[in-house]
Design a protein around this motif. Sequence first.
Motif, mmCIF file in Angstrom:
data_model
loop_
_atom_site.group_PDB
_atom_site.id
_atom_site.type_symbol
_atom_site.label_atom_id
_atom_site.label_comp_id
_atom_site.label_asym_id
_atom_site.label_seq_id
_atom_site.Cartn_x
_atom_site.Cartn_y
_atom_site.Cartn_z
ATOM 1 N N ARG A 1 -9.246 -5.323 -7.475
ATOM 2 C CA ARG A 1 -7.747 -5.216 -7.797
ATOM 3 C C ARG A 1 -7.505 -4.373 -7.450
ATOM 4 O O ARG A 1 -6.131 -4.851 -6.864
ATOM 5 C CB ARG A 1 -7.403 -5.535 -9.584
ATOM 6 C CG ARG A 1 -7.535 -6.256 -10.248
ATOM 7 C CD ARG A 1 -7.500 -6.058 -12.149
ATOM 8 N NE ARG A 1 -7.243 -4.780 -12.544
ATOM 9 C CZ ARG A 1 -8.816 -3.936 -13.193
ATOM 10 N NH1 ARG A 1 -9.793 -4.826 -12.986
ATOM 11 N NH2 ARG A 1 -9.177 -2.660 -12.959
ATOM 12 N N GLY A 2 -7.626 -3.266 -7.028
ATOM 13 C CA GLY A 2 -6.992 -1.928 -5.763
ATOM 14 C C GLY A 2 -6.489 -2.354 -4.829
ATOM 15 O O GLY A 2 -5.679 -2.240 -3.944
ATOM 16 N N TYR A 3 -7.237 -3.873 -4.029
ATOM 17 C CA TYR A 3 -7.085 -4.332 -2.789
ATOM 18 C C TYR A 3 -5.409 -4.818 -3.403
ATOM 19 O O TYR A 3 -4.507 -4.970 -2.659
ATOM 20 C CB TYR A 3 -7.926 -5.087 -2.317
ATOM 21 C CG TYR A 3 -8.858 -5.026 -1.799
ATOM 22 C CD1 TYR A 3 -9.244 -4.574 -0.271
ATOM 23 C CD2 TYR A 3 -10.183 -4.093 -2.543
ATOM 24 C CE1 TYR A 3 -9.950 -4.458 0.483
ATOM 25 C CE2 TYR A 3 -11.243 -4.141 -1.661
ATOM 26 C CZ TYR A 3 -11.728 -3.549 -0.407
ATOM 27 O OH TYR A 3 -12.321 -3.229 0.428
ATOM 28 N N GLY A 4 -5.047 -5.806 -3.915
ATOM 29 C CA GLY A 4 -4.591 -6.209 -4.228
ATOM 30 C C GLY A 4 -2.897 -5.214 -4.597
ATOM 31 O O GLY A 4 -2.172 -5.875 -4.425
ATOM 32 N N TYR A 5 -3.296 -3.786 -5.653
ATOM 33 C CA TYR A 5 -1.921 -2.713 -5.488
ATOM 34 C C TYR A 5 -2.085 -2.352 -4.542
ATOM 35 O O TYR A 5 -0.563 -2.408 -4.112
ATOM 36 C CB TYR A 5 -2.554 -2.302 -6.273
ATOM 37 C CG TYR A 5 -3.340 -2.896 -7.742
ATOM 38 C CD1 TYR A 5 -2.900 -3.678 -9.090
ATOM 39 C CD2 TYR A 5 -4.389 -1.482 -8.347
ATOM 40 C CE1 TYR A 5 -3.527 -3.447 -10.145
ATOM 41 C CE2 TYR A 5 -4.692 -1.775 -10.059
ATOM 42 C CZ TYR A 5 -3.845 -3.099 -10.264
ATOM 43 O OH TYR A 5 -4.487 -3.156 -11.563
ATOM 44 N N ALA A 6 -2.921 -2.248 -3.174
ATOM 45 C CA ALA A 6 -2.155 -2.028 -2.060
ATOM 46 C C ALA A 6 -1.813 -2.996 -1.529
ATOM 47 O O ALA A 6 -0.682 -2.318 -0.373
ATOM 48 C CB ALA A 6 -3.575 -1.927 -0.927
ATOM 49 N N VAL A 7 -2.302 -4.284 -0.810
ATOM 50 C CA VAL A 7 -0.872 -4.613 -0.541
ATOM 51 C C VAL A 7 0.122 -4.773 -0.936
ATOM 52 O O VAL A 7 1.100 -5.274 -0.204
ATOM 53 C CB VAL A 7 -2.003 -6.746 -0.472
ATOM 54 C CG1 VAL A 7 -0.610 -7.545 -0.393
ATOM 55 C CG2 VAL A 7 -2.807 -6.523 0.064
ATOM 56 N N ASP A 8 0.790 -4.914 -2.829
ATOM 57 C CA ASP A 8 1.899 -4.987 -3.385
ATOM 58 C C ASP A 8 2.355 -3.909 -2.792
ATOM 59 O O ASP A 8 3.228 -3.482 -2.767
ATOM 60 C CB ASP A 8 1.588 -4.509 -5.356
ATOM 61 C CG ASP A 8 1.394 -5.983 -5.593
ATOM 62 O OD1 ASP A 8 1.234 -7.398 -4.376
ATOM 63 O OD2 ASP A 8 0.745 -6.059 -6.750
ATOM 64 N N HIS A 9 1.755 -2.819 -2.963
ATOM 65 C CA HIS A 9 2.007 -1.377 -2.080
ATOM 66 C C HIS A 9 3.325 -1.222 -0.614
ATOM 67 O O HIS A 9 3.885 -1.327 -0.443
ATOM 68 C CB HIS A 9 1.564 -0.110 -2.341
ATOM 69 C CG HIS A 9 2.398 1.151 -1.406
ATOM 70 N ND1 HIS A 9 2.631 2.094 -1.794
ATOM 71 C CD2 HIS A 9 2.383 1.544 -0.448
ATOM 72 C CE1 HIS A 9 3.431 3.178 -1.817
ATOM 73 N NE2 HIS A 9 2.980 2.537 -0.823
ATOM 74 N N LEU A 10 1.863 -1.994 -0.063
ATOM 75 C CA LEU A 10 2.469 -2.253 1.190
ATOM 76 C C LEU A 10 3.792 -3.019 1.786
ATOM 77 O O LEU A 10 4.762 -2.799 2.648
ATOM 78 C CB LEU A 10 1.479 -2.375 2.476
ATOM 79 C CG LEU A 10 0.487 -1.231 2.683
ATOM 80 C CD1 LEU A 10 -0.790 -2.231 3.421
ATOM 81 C CD2 LEU A 10 0.643 -0.602 3.968
ATOM 82 N N ALA A 11 3.979 -3.912 0.908
ATOM 83 C CA ALA A 11 4.335 -5.442 0.732
ATOM 84 C C ALA A 11 5.973 -4.709 -0.164
ATOM 85 O O ALA A 11 6.625 -5.082 0.765
ATOM 86 C CB ALA A 11 4.144 -6.301 0.241
#
Length: 147
Positions: free
Chosen positions: A133-143
């Motif tokens: 899930r941390g990868y998804g959080y990172a993608v969401d942050h950058l986006a």
Amino acid sequence: MARRIVVLNGPNLNLLGTREPDVYGTDTLADVEAWCAQRAAAHGLEVSCRQSNHEGALVDALQEAGADPEVVGVVLNAAAYTHTSVALLDAVKATGVRVVEVHLSNPHAREPFRHTSYISPVAEAVIAGAGVRGYGYAVDHLASTDG
């Protein structure tokens, strides 16, 4: 090419799903990449994923991402290089690419040598201990902070 997020994975992450599942979980690297693509698509972005066991290949990938105007940022799980690589630190600083550092486990709850990160001082954000899930959080942050 469309605007995208680069996902970089370091050494031994190609073994996800079978390597120490009690620490890293049972999701595979393909699962991680699919999750990142799903999260990026929700923001109208694409992802480009790379994994390497070689430090120089990760440096090259960071330099390429920093030079590409279509790249929104990089999700970086440098794995063991997190704790040893001045070269990755320098690549992030030199390129100015936006980086979110990700760790599947919480390195601060593990061996003392894992408590130091050479990436954290130059990362925009750090996400640790949230599993895939941390990868998804990172993608969401950058986006969500794009532009």
